[in-house]
Design a protein around this motif. Sequence first.
Motif, mmCIF file in Angstrom:
data_model
loop_
_atom_site.group_PDB
_atom_site.id
_atom_site.type_symbol
_atom_site.label_atom_id
_atom_site.label_comp_id
_atom_site.label_asym_id
_atom_site.label_seq_id
_atom_site.Cartn_x
_atom_site.Cartn_y
_atom_site.Cartn_z
ATOM 1 N N ARG A 174 5.077 -31.281 -15.794
ATOM 2 C CA ARG A 174 6.286 -32.000 -15.379
ATOM 3 C C ARG A 174 5.928 -33.243 -14.572
ATOM 4 N NH1 ARG A 174 8.955 -31.942 -10.764
ATOM 5 N NH2 ARG A 174 7.780 -30.138 -10.007
ATOM 6 N N ARG A 175 4.892 -33.147 -13.746
ATOM 7 C CA ARG A 175 4.498 -34.261 -12.870
ATOM 8 C C ARG A 175 3.415 -35.136 -13.494
ATOM 9 N NH1 ARG A 175 1.742 -32.506 -9.145
ATOM 10 N NH2 ARG A 175 1.605 -30.288 -9.608
ATOM 11 N N LEU A 176 3.005 -34.825 -14.721
ATOM 12 C CA LEU A 176 1.906 -35.537 -15.364
ATOM 13 C C LEU A 176 2.355 -36.911 -15.867
ATOM 14 C CD1 LEU A 176 -1.085 -35.097 -16.296
ATOM 15 C CD2 LEU A 176 -0.138 -34.398 -18.507
ATOM 16 N N PRO A 177 1.669 -37.989 -15.471
ATOM 17 C CA PRO A 177 2.028 -39.319 -15.996
ATOM 18 C C PRO A 177 1.846 -39.376 -17.507
ATOM 19 C CG PRO A 177 0.629 -39.508 -14.044
ATOM 20 C CD PRO A 177 0.609 -38.062 -14.440
ATOM 21 N N LEU A 178 2.760 -39.996 -18.184
ATOM 22 C CA LEU A 178 2.700 -40.075 -19.642
ATOM 23 C C LEU A 178 1.454 -40.818 -20.123
ATOM 24 C CD1 LEU A 178 6.448 -40.823 -20.299
ATOM 25 C CD2 LEU A 178 5.219 -38.797 -21.075
ATOM 26 N N VAL A 179 0.943 -41.741 -19.331
ATOM 27 C CA VAL A 179 -0.244 -42.493 -19.742
ATOM 28 C C VAL A 179 -1.471 -41.605 -19.872
ATOM 29 C CG1 VAL A 179 0.549 -44.693 -18.830
ATOM 30 C CG2 VAL A 179 -0.728 -43.131 -17.348
ATOM 31 N N LYS A 180 -1.413 -40.406 -19.310
ATOM 32 C CA LYS A 180 -2.552 -39.494 -19.417
ATOM 33 C C LYS A 180 -2.528 -38.669 -20.698
ATOM 34 C CE LYS A 180 -3.984 -38.893 -14.632
ATOM 35 N NZ LYS A 180 -4.470 -37.912 -13.633
ATOM 36 N N LEU A 181 -1.436 -38.743 -21.437
ATOM 37 C CA LEU A 181 -1.366 -37.991 -22.686
ATOM 38 C C LEU A 181 -2.219 -38.666 -23.754
ATOM 39 C CD1 LEU A 181 2.435 -37.092 -23.001
ATOM 40 C CD2 LEU A 181 0.564 -35.684 -22.125
ATOM 41 N N GLY A 196 12.460 -46.214 -19.249
ATOM 42 C CA GLY A 196 12.526 -45.587 -17.936
ATOM 43 C C GLY A 196 11.716 -44.303 -17.853
ATOM 44 N N LEU A 197 10.735 -44.152 -18.750
ATOM 45 C CA LEU A 197 9.946 -42.920 -18.818
ATOM 46 C C LEU A 197 8.546 -43.166 -18.288
ATOM 47 C CD1 LEU A 197 10.999 -41.747 -22.392
ATOM 48 C CD2 LEU A 197 11.958 -41.019 -20.189
ATOM 49 N N GLU A 198 8.187 -42.411 -17.252
ATOM 50 C CA GLU A 198 6.864 -42.541 -16.639
ATOM 51 C C GLU A 198 6.137 -41.209 -16.569
ATOM 52 O OE1 GLU A 198 4.845 -44.270 -12.499
ATOM 53 O OE2 GLU A 198 7.039 -44.292 -12.787
ATOM 54 N N TYR A 199 6.904 -40.100 -16.444
ATOM 55 C CA TYR A 199 6.313 -38.773 -16.321
ATOM 56 C C TYR A 199 6.816 -37.858 -17.436
ATOM 57 C CZ TYR A 199 5.129 -40.459 -11.668
ATOM 58 O OH TYR A 199 4.635 -41.207 -10.625
ATOM 59 N N CYS A 200 6.009 -36.849 -17.739
ATOM 60 C CA CYS A 200 6.365 -35.924 -18.825
ATOM 61 C C CYS A 200 7.711 -35.259 -18.590
ATOM 62 C CB CYS A 200 5.270 -34.864 -18.978
ATOM 63 S SG CYS A 200 3.744 -35.496 -19.727
ATOM 64 N N GLY A 201 8.012 -34.927 -17.341
ATOM 65 C CA GLY A 201 9.260 -34.248 -17.044
ATOM 66 C C GLY A 201 10.485 -35.049 -17.440
ATOM 67 N N GLN A 202 10.330 -36.371 -17.519
ATOM 68 C CA GLN A 202 11.464 -37.221 -17.871
ATOM 69 C C GLN A 202 11.782 -37.204 -19.363
ATOM 70 O OE1 GLN A 202 9.600 -40.704 -16.022
ATOM 71 N NE2 GLN A 202 11.398 -40.875 -14.684
ATOM 72 N N GLY A 219 6.522 -39.283 -32.067
ATOM 73 C CA GLY A 219 7.539 -38.841 -31.120
ATOM 74 C C GLY A 219 7.592 -37.337 -30.999
ATOM 75 N N ARG A 220 7.402 -36.630 -32.125
ATOM 76 C CA ARG A 220 7.391 -35.165 -32.071
ATOM 77 C C ARG A 220 6.193 -34.649 -31.287
ATOM 78 N NH1 ARG A 220 8.419 -32.186 -37.507
ATOM 79 N NH2 ARG A 220 10.563 -32.584 -36.788
ATOM 80 N N LEU A 221 5.025 -35.237 -31.553
ATOM 81 C CA LEU A 221 3.838 -34.828 -30.810
ATOM 82 C C LEU A 221 3.969 -35.179 -29.334
ATOM 83 C CD1 LEU A 221 1.011 -35.802 -33.317
ATOM 84 C CD2 LEU A 221 1.781 -33.515 -32.718
ATOM 85 N N LEU A 222 4.570 -36.316 -29.049
ATOM 86 C CA LEU A 222 4.799 -36.713 -27.662
ATOM 87 C C LEU A 222 5.683 -35.692 -26.961
ATOM 88 C CD1 LEU A 222 4.317 -39.020 -25.619
ATOM 89 C CD2 LEU A 222 6.413 -40.078 -26.467
ATOM 90 N N TRP A 223 6.728 -35.261 -27.651
ATOM 91 C CA TRP A 223 7.622 -34.249 -27.092
ATOM 92 C C TRP A 223 6.875 -32.945 -26.834
ATOM 93 C CZ3 TRP A 223 12.231 -33.317 -24.969
ATOM 94 C CH2 TRP A 223 12.708 -32.012 -24.980
#
Length: 351
Positions: A174-181, A196-202, A219-223
Amino acid sequence: MRKIIHVDMDCFFAAVEMRKHPEWRDIPLAIGGSASRRGVISTCNYPARRFGIRSAMASHQALQRCPQLLLIPGNMAEYKAVSLQIREIFHRYTDLVEPLSLDEAYLDVSDSPLFGGSATLIATDIRRAINDELQLTASAGAAPSKFLAKIASEENKPDGLFVLPPAAVADYVRRLPLVKLPGVGRKTAEKLAALGLEYCGQLNEVGEAELMRRFGKFGRLLWQRGQGIDEREVQTERIRKSVGVETTLVTDIHTPAQGLSVLQELWPELIRRLDGRAIKGLCIKLKFDDFTQTTLSRRCTGPELALAAQLCTEAWERARGRGVRLVGVSVELCHEGNEQAAQAEQLSFEW
Protein backbone atom coordinates in the motif's frame (compact mmCIF):
# COMPACT_ATOMS: atom_id res chain seq x y z
CA MET A 1 2.41 -19.45 0.23
CA ARG A 2 5.75 -19.38 -1.52
CA LYS A 3 9.02 -18.38 0.12
CA ILE A 4 11.11 -16.57 -2.49
CA ILE A 5 14.58 -15.14 -1.95
CA HIS A 6 16.14 -12.66 -4.34
CA VAL A 7 19.92 -12.43 -3.99
CA ASP A 8 21.73 -9.51 -5.61
CA MET A 9 25.51 -9.16 -5.46
CA ASP A 10 26.75 -5.73 -4.38
CA CYS A 11 28.46 -3.84 -7.27
CA PHE A 12 29.53 -7.27 -8.53
CA PHE A 13 32.11 -6.53 -11.22
CA ALA A 14 33.70 -3.79 -9.13
CA ALA A 15 33.65 -6.04 -6.05
CA VAL A 16 35.58 -8.76 -7.88
CA GLU A 17 38.18 -6.19 -8.87
CA MET A 18 38.43 -4.79 -5.33
CA ARG A 19 38.92 -8.30 -4.01
CA LYS A 20 42.08 -8.52 -6.13
CA HIS A 21 43.10 -4.93 -5.39
CA PRO A 22 42.20 -3.98 -1.79
CA GLU A 23 43.81 -0.59 -2.38
CA TRP A 24 40.87 0.24 -4.69
CA ARG A 25 38.17 -0.28 -2.05
CA ASP A 26 37.99 3.32 -0.87
CA ILE A 27 38.50 5.12 -4.18
CA PRO A 28 35.91 5.71 -6.93
CA LEU A 29 36.10 2.71 -9.28
CA ALA A 30 34.07 1.86 -12.37
CA ILE A 31 34.03 -0.92 -14.94
CA GLY A 32 33.28 0.31 -18.43
CA GLY A 33 34.38 1.28 -21.89
CA SER A 34 36.89 3.95 -22.73
CA ALA A 35 35.60 7.52 -22.77
CA SER A 36 37.56 8.14 -25.96
CA ARG A 37 35.57 5.37 -27.67
CA ARG A 38 32.22 6.45 -26.24
CA GLY A 39 32.10 3.66 -23.72
CA VAL A 40 29.48 3.32 -21.00
CA ILE A 41 29.69 2.36 -17.36
CA SER A 42 28.81 -1.27 -16.62
CA THR A 43 28.96 -0.94 -12.85
CA CYS A 44 30.77 1.07 -10.20
CA ASN A 45 31.58 0.82 -6.53
CA TYR A 46 29.83 2.81 -3.80
CA PRO A 47 32.47 5.57 -3.49
CA ALA A 48 31.85 6.27 -7.19
CA ARG A 49 28.10 6.27 -6.71
CA ARG A 50 28.43 9.13 -4.25
CA PHE A 51 29.40 11.26 -7.26
CA GLY A 52 26.18 10.30 -9.05
CA ILE A 53 27.85 7.72 -11.28
CA ARG A 54 25.60 4.82 -12.29
CA SER A 55 25.31 1.92 -14.68
CA ALA A 56 24.69 2.79 -18.36
CA MET A 57 26.09 6.31 -17.90
CA ALA A 58 28.48 7.45 -20.62
CA SER A 59 32.08 7.05 -19.46
CA HIS A 60 32.99 10.62 -20.42
CA GLN A 61 30.08 11.90 -18.32
CA ALA A 62 31.21 9.78 -15.37
CA LEU A 63 34.72 11.24 -15.64
CA GLN A 64 33.29 14.75 -15.74
CA ARG A 65 31.46 14.08 -12.48
CA CYS A 66 34.48 12.43 -10.92
CA PRO A 67 37.82 13.27 -12.63
CA GLN A 68 39.69 10.97 -10.22
CA LEU A 69 37.52 7.98 -11.20
CA LEU A 70 39.53 4.81 -11.86
CA LEU A 71 37.96 3.41 -15.03
CA ILE A 72 39.01 -0.10 -16.05
CA PRO A 73 37.73 -2.40 -18.84
CA GLY A 74 37.16 -5.37 -16.56
CA ASN A 75 37.41 -9.10 -17.22
CA MET A 76 34.13 -10.72 -18.25
CA ALA A 77 35.58 -14.24 -18.27
CA GLU A 78 36.54 -13.85 -14.62
CA TYR A 79 33.14 -12.43 -13.68
CA LYS A 80 31.41 -15.39 -15.33
CA ALA A 81 33.64 -17.83 -13.44
CA VAL A 82 32.84 -16.18 -10.11
CA SER A 83 29.14 -16.16 -11.01
CA LEU A 84 29.25 -19.94 -11.44
CA GLN A 85 30.77 -20.24 -7.95
CA ILE A 86 27.92 -18.15 -6.56
CA ARG A 87 25.33 -20.35 -8.30
CA GLU A 88 26.99 -23.44 -6.85
CA ILE A 89 26.37 -21.94 -3.41
CA PHE A 90 22.71 -21.26 -4.29
CA HIS A 91 22.15 -24.89 -5.28
CA ARG A 92 23.19 -26.08 -1.82
CA TYR A 93 19.95 -24.60 -0.54
CA THR A 94 17.48 -25.41 -3.33
CA ASP A 95 17.33 -26.75 -6.87
CA LEU A 96 14.82 -24.03 -7.76
CA VAL A 97 17.22 -21.30 -8.84
CA GLU A 98 16.42 -18.77 -11.57
CA PRO A 99 19.47 -16.72 -12.58
CA LEU A 100 18.58 -13.28 -13.91
CA SER A 101 22.11 -12.21 -14.76
CA LEU A 102 25.63 -12.93 -13.58
CA ASP A 103 25.00 -11.20 -10.27
CA GLU A 104 21.42 -11.93 -9.24
CA ALA A 105 18.96 -14.79 -8.97
CA TYR A 106 15.65 -15.91 -7.50
CA LEU A 107 15.55 -18.93 -5.20
CA ASP A 108 12.37 -20.76 -4.19
CA VAL A 109 12.93 -22.22 -0.71
CA SER A 110 9.27 -22.98 0.01
CA ASP A 111 9.95 -26.69 0.56
CA SER A 112 13.47 -26.46 1.90
CA PRO A 113 14.03 -28.40 5.14
CA LEU A 114 17.07 -26.29 6.03
CA PHE A 115 16.92 -24.10 9.11
CA GLY A 116 13.43 -25.33 9.88
CA GLY A 117 12.21 -23.94 6.57
CA SER A 118 12.97 -20.35 7.61
CA ALA A 119 13.55 -18.17 4.54
CA THR A 120 15.13 -15.58 6.81
CA LEU A 121 17.75 -17.99 8.14
CA ILE A 122 18.39 -19.49 4.70
CA ALA A 123 18.98 -16.04 3.19
CA THR A 124 21.27 -15.16 6.09
CA ASP A 125 23.31 -18.31 5.57
CA ILE A 126 23.57 -17.79 1.80
CA ARG A 127 25.00 -14.34 2.38
CA ARG A 128 27.40 -15.76 5.01
CA ALA A 129 28.61 -18.47 2.61
CA ILE A 130 29.24 -15.99 -0.18
CA ASN A 131 31.17 -13.73 2.16
CA ASP A 132 33.20 -16.50 3.82
CA GLU A 133 34.08 -18.43 0.66
CA LEU A 134 34.31 -15.72 -2.00
CA GLN A 135 35.02 -12.60 0.08
CA LEU A 136 32.12 -10.83 -1.64
CA THR A 137 28.96 -9.32 -0.21
CA ALA A 138 25.39 -9.84 -1.32
CA SER A 139 22.07 -8.24 -0.44
CA ALA A 140 18.91 -10.31 -0.25
CA GLY A 141 15.17 -9.97 0.05
CA ALA A 142 12.74 -12.66 1.19
CA ALA A 143 9.03 -12.42 0.38
CA PRO A 144 6.04 -14.50 -0.79
CA SER A 145 6.54 -13.55 -4.46
CA LYS A 146 9.25 -12.76 -6.96
CA PHE A 147 8.63 -9.08 -7.52
CA LEU A 148 8.36 -8.37 -3.79
CA ALA A 149 11.54 -10.32 -3.08
CA LYS A 150 13.31 -8.27 -5.75
CA ILE A 151 12.12 -4.99 -4.26
CA ALA A 152 12.96 -6.20 -0.75
CA SER A 153 16.56 -6.94 -1.76
CA GLU A 154 17.02 -3.22 -2.47
CA GLU A 155 15.83 -2.10 0.96
CA ASN A 156 19.05 -2.63 2.91
CA LYS A 157 21.71 -2.48 0.21
CA PRO A 158 24.61 -2.92 0.37
CA ASP A 159 25.31 -6.09 2.35
CA GLY A 160 21.85 -6.27 3.89
CA LEU A 161 18.75 -8.42 4.25
CA PHE A 162 15.10 -7.41 4.27
CA VAL A 163 12.34 -9.91 5.03
CA LEU A 164 8.71 -9.29 4.08
CA PRO A 165 6.49 -11.86 5.82
CA PRO A 166 3.01 -12.56 4.40
CA ALA A 167 1.27 -10.67 7.22
CA ALA A 168 3.16 -7.48 6.32
CA VAL A 169 2.61 -7.58 2.55
CA ALA A 170 -0.65 -5.61 2.35
CA ASP A 171 0.63 -2.64 4.35
CA TYR A 172 4.03 -2.69 2.62
CA VAL A 173 2.52 -2.70 -0.87
CA ARG A 174 0.00 0.00 0.00
CA ARG A 175 2.86 2.39 0.84
CA LEU A 176 5.10 1.24 -2.02
CA PRO A 177 5.94 3.97 -4.59
CA LEU A 178 4.74 3.01 -8.05
CA VAL A 179 8.16 3.83 -9.52
CA LYS A 180 9.52 0.78 -7.70
CA LEU A 181 7.27 -1.60 -9.61
CA PRO A 182 8.97 -3.51 -12.42
CA GLY A 183 8.04 -2.09 -15.78
CA VAL A 184 7.27 1.41 -14.46
CA GLY A 185 9.85 3.58 -16.16
CA ARG A 186 10.09 7.34 -16.35
CA LYS A 187 7.40 7.84 -18.98
CA THR A 188 4.93 5.49 -17.29
CA ALA A 189 5.61 7.18 -13.95
CA GLU A 190 4.84 10.55 -15.55
CA LYS A 191 1.53 9.24 -16.90
CA LEU A 192 0.63 7.84 -13.50
CA ALA A 193 1.59 11.09 -11.78
CA ALA A 194 -0.67 12.96 -14.18
CA LEU A 195 -3.50 10.83 -12.81
CA GLY A 196 -2.48 11.74 -9.28
CA LEU A 197 -1.03 8.27 -8.66
CA GLU A 198 2.21 7.94 -6.72
CA TYR A 199 1.71 4.91 -4.44
CA CYS A 200 0.30 1.44 -5.01
CA GLY A 201 -2.49 2.03 -2.52
CA GLN A 202 -3.87 4.76 -4.75
CA LEU A 203 -4.53 2.32 -7.60
CA ASN A 204 -7.72 1.28 -5.83
CA GLU A 205 -9.10 4.75 -6.53
CA VAL A 206 -8.75 4.16 -10.28
CA GLY A 207 -9.61 0.48 -10.63
CA GLU A 208 -8.38 -2.24 -12.92
CA ALA A 209 -10.70 -1.40 -15.84
CA GLU A 210 -9.51 2.22 -16.03
CA LEU A 211 -5.86 1.19 -15.80
CA MET A 212 -6.38 -1.24 -18.68
CA ARG A 213 -8.10 1.46 -20.71
CA ARG A 214 -5.16 3.80 -20.26
CA PHE A 215 -2.24 1.34 -20.30
CA GLY A 216 -3.54 -1.69 -22.19
CA LYS A 217 -2.36 -5.11 -21.06
CA PHE A 218 0.24 -3.48 -18.85
CA GLY A 219 -2.62 -1.90 -16.90
CA ARG A 220 -3.74 -5.33 -15.73
CA LEU A 221 -0.25 -6.25 -14.59
CA LEU A 222 0.08 -2.86 -12.93
CA TRP A 223 -3.14 -3.52 -11.04
CA GLN A 224 -2.00 -6.98 -9.97
CA ARG A 225 1.38 -5.79 -8.74
CA GLY A 226 -0.33 -2.93 -6.95
CA GLN A 227 -2.34 -5.53 -5.05
CA GLY A 228 0.81 -7.49 -4.25
CA ILE A 229 -0.16 -10.26 -6.70
CA ASP A 230 2.56 -12.12 -8.58
CA GLU A 231 1.87 -15.77 -9.42
CA ARG A 232 5.06 -16.34 -11.42
CA GLU A 233 7.03 -19.39 -10.38
CA VAL A 234 10.79 -19.54 -10.17
CA GLN A 235 11.88 -20.83 -13.59
CA THR A 236 15.02 -22.95 -13.61
CA GLU A 237 15.19 -22.64 -17.41
CA ARG A 238 14.62 -19.15 -18.73
CA ILE A 239 13.29 -18.56 -22.22
CA ARG A 240 15.38 -16.23 -24.32
CA LYS A 241 13.06 -13.81 -26.07
CA SER A 242 15.38 -11.88 -28.35
CA VAL A 243 18.80 -11.77 -29.97
CA GLY A 244 20.47 -8.55 -30.96
CA VAL A 245 23.66 -6.66 -31.66
CA GLU A 246 24.46 -2.95 -31.39
CA THR A 247 27.42 -0.63 -31.60
CA THR A 248 28.23 2.72 -30.05
CA LEU A 249 29.98 4.79 -32.71
CA VAL A 250 33.26 6.59 -32.16
CA THR A 251 31.79 9.71 -33.77
CA ASP A 252 28.19 10.66 -34.47
CA ILE A 253 26.71 9.92 -37.87
CA HIS A 254 24.20 12.24 -39.50
CA THR A 255 22.70 10.63 -42.61
CA PRO A 256 20.45 7.63 -43.23
CA ALA A 257 23.05 6.27 -45.66
CA GLN A 258 25.61 6.17 -42.85
CA GLY A 259 23.10 4.35 -40.67
CA LEU A 260 22.48 1.75 -43.36
CA SER A 261 26.21 1.22 -43.70
CA VAL A 262 26.49 0.49 -39.96
CA LEU A 263 23.47 -1.81 -40.16
CA GLN A 264 25.11 -3.82 -42.94
CA GLU A 265 28.22 -4.23 -40.78
CA LEU A 266 26.11 -5.49 -37.84
CA TRP A 267 23.98 -7.87 -39.88
CA PRO A 268 26.42 -10.83 -40.19
CA GLU A 269 26.92 -10.90 -36.42
CA LEU A 270 23.16 -10.87 -35.85
CA ILE A 271 22.76 -13.85 -38.19
CA ARG A 272 25.57 -15.68 -36.39
CA ARG A 273 23.95 -15.12 -32.99
CA LEU A 274 20.54 -16.10 -34.31
CA ASP A 275 21.96 -19.48 -35.34
CA GLY A 276 19.01 -20.50 -37.48
CA ARG A 277 16.32 -20.00 -34.82
CA ALA A 278 12.83 -18.99 -35.91
CA ILE A 279 11.82 -15.37 -35.38
CA LYS A 280 8.61 -13.38 -35.36
CA GLY A 281 9.80 -9.80 -35.30
CA LEU A 282 12.59 -7.40 -36.19
CA CYS A 283 13.58 -4.21 -34.34
CA ILE A 284 15.88 -1.27 -35.06
CA LYS A 285 17.27 0.89 -32.27
CA LEU A 286 18.86 4.33 -32.62
CA LYS A 287 20.37 6.42 -29.83
CA PHE A 288 20.75 10.13 -30.57
CA ASP A 289 23.44 12.57 -29.51
CA ASP A 290 21.29 13.78 -26.59
CA PHE A 291 21.20 10.17 -25.28
CA THR A 292 17.49 9.72 -25.99
CA GLN A 293 16.69 6.69 -28.09
CA THR A 294 13.99 5.28 -30.32
CA THR A 295 13.01 1.82 -31.53
CA LEU A 296 10.93 0.67 -34.46
CA SER A 297 9.77 -2.91 -34.98
CA ARG A 298 7.78 -5.02 -37.43
CA ARG A 299 6.45 -8.55 -37.47
CA CYS A 300 8.26 -10.92 -39.84
CA THR A 301 9.02 -14.61 -40.21
CA GLY A 302 12.68 -14.36 -41.14
CA PRO A 303 15.69 -12.04 -40.76
CA GLU A 304 15.25 -9.73 -43.74
CA LEU A 305 17.98 -7.16 -44.28
CA ALA A 306 15.70 -5.20 -46.63
CA LEU A 307 13.09 -4.84 -43.86
CA ALA A 308 15.79 -3.84 -41.38
CA ALA A 309 17.01 -1.18 -43.81
CA GLN A 310 13.47 0.13 -44.25
CA LEU A 311 12.99 0.36 -40.48
CA CYS A 312 16.33 2.09 -40.06
CA THR A 313 15.37 4.71 -42.63
CA GLU A 314 11.97 5.26 -40.99
CA ALA A 315 13.51 5.49 -37.52
CA TRP A 316 16.02 8.03 -38.82
CA GLU A 317 13.20 10.47 -39.49
CA ARG A 318 12.85 10.79 -35.71
CA ALA A 319 16.38 12.18 -35.44
CA ARG A 320 15.16 15.63 -36.52
CA GLY A 321 18.68 16.88 -37.15
CA ARG A 322 20.30 15.15 -34.19
CA GLY A 323 23.37 13.02 -34.66
CA VAL A 324 23.17 9.27 -34.03
CA ARG A 325 25.66 7.71 -31.60
CA LEU A 326 24.38 4.11 -31.50
CA VAL A 327 22.78 1.74 -33.99
CA GLY A 328 21.31 -1.61 -32.99
CA VAL A 329 19.26 -4.39 -34.57
CA SER A 330 17.52 -7.28 -32.85
CA VAL A 331 15.02 -10.05 -33.56
CA GLU A 332 12.22 -11.44 -31.42
CA LEU A 333 12.45 -15.20 -31.12
CA CYS A 334 9.58 -17.65 -31.49
CA HIS A 335 8.98 -19.68 -28.33
CA GLU A 336 8.41 -23.37 -28.35
CA GLY A 337 5.18 -24.52 -26.76
CA ASN A 338 1.62 -23.25 -26.99
CA GLU A 339 0.68 -19.70 -27.82
CA GLN A 340 -0.74 -19.06 -24.37
CA ALA A 341 2.63 -19.79 -22.80
CA ALA A 342 4.30 -17.51 -25.33
CA GLN A 343 1.90 -14.69 -24.52
CA ALA A 344 2.51 -15.14 -20.82
CA GLU A 345 6.24 -14.90 -21.41
CA GLN A 346 5.81 -11.72 -23.44
CA LEU A 347 3.88 -10.13 -20.60
CA SER A 348 6.30 -11.15 -17.88
CA PHE A 349 8.41 -8.45 -16.26
CA GLU A 350 12.14 -8.39 -16.79
CA TRP A 351 14.32 -7.08 -14.01
